[in-house]
Scaffold this motif. Structure first.
Motif: not given
Length: 202
Positions: A21-29
């Protein structure tokens, strides 16, 4: 947005969708073993069910369950064609695929992850999965992706689940169309990006 994920888990699916999608997001483990975040936060305090994926929106709204998250992501970027338009028959076909993958494939693999599952039952589970891959083979024959020429979020979900086949002793060699489809999806730049990101954060 934040995506709570665990490497190798089904949360790879929305991870792929977000990159597509090309969306900005923060991956959280969020470890599925310790149920803690990297800073020691108890993940059960964030998601009482304790599993991934979970998507947290900028306003704090939290969305659980992979198929729902996938459709939400797809609907944020309709021009990317990651899901057909809501209310159309193709959208119901997508939901049909997401339900099949979730109940027949995803949950079909689940007993193989449990060390307490008896070997006799594991054999039954593998036979059932083989029957599902036999059906998938016929569905993918002559197609680029699950619903035709275009990748959608169901492809990312099934790719994620099918990644479990080899380490869990499921031989996919009898299914050349499935193997070709899996390689095709795996070669997509967004899929490679998600895989590399998860490997780096593992």
């Amino acid at each position: 947005m934040k995506l709570y994920f665990s490497p190798g888990a089904c949360s790879l699916s929305p991870h792929i969708a977000l990159h597509e999608a090309g969306l900005a997001f923060e991956p959280v483990l969020a470890s599925t073993k310790s149920h803690k975040l990297q800073d020691g936060t108890d993940y059960y305090g964030i998601n009482p069910l304790g599993y991934v994926p979970m998507l947290e929106l900028d306003d704090g709204t939290r969305l659980r369950e992979g198929p729902a998250i996938l459709q939400y992501i797809a609907d944020l970027v309709p021009l990317k064609n990651l899901a057909p338009a809501a209310g159309t028959m193709p959208r119901y076909r997508l939901q049909e695929w997401l339900n099949f993958i979730g109940t027949e494939m995803h949950k079909g693999f689940s007993p193989l992850f449990n060390p307490a599952t008896p070997d006799e039952y594991k054999a039954v589970v593998k036979a059932r999965l083989a029957s599902r891959y036999t059906w998938l083979e016929s569905e993918l024959a002559g197609k680029e992706y699950l619903m035709g020429e275009h990748f959608n979020v169901a492809d990312g979900y099934l790719f994620t689940i099918t990644n479990w086949a080899k380490p869990l002793g499921i031989d996919l060699s009898p299914y050349p169309a499935v193997m070709a489809w899996h390689a095709r999806v795996g070669a997509r730049p967004a899929v490679q990006e998600a895989l590399k990101a998860e490997a780096a954060l593992k």
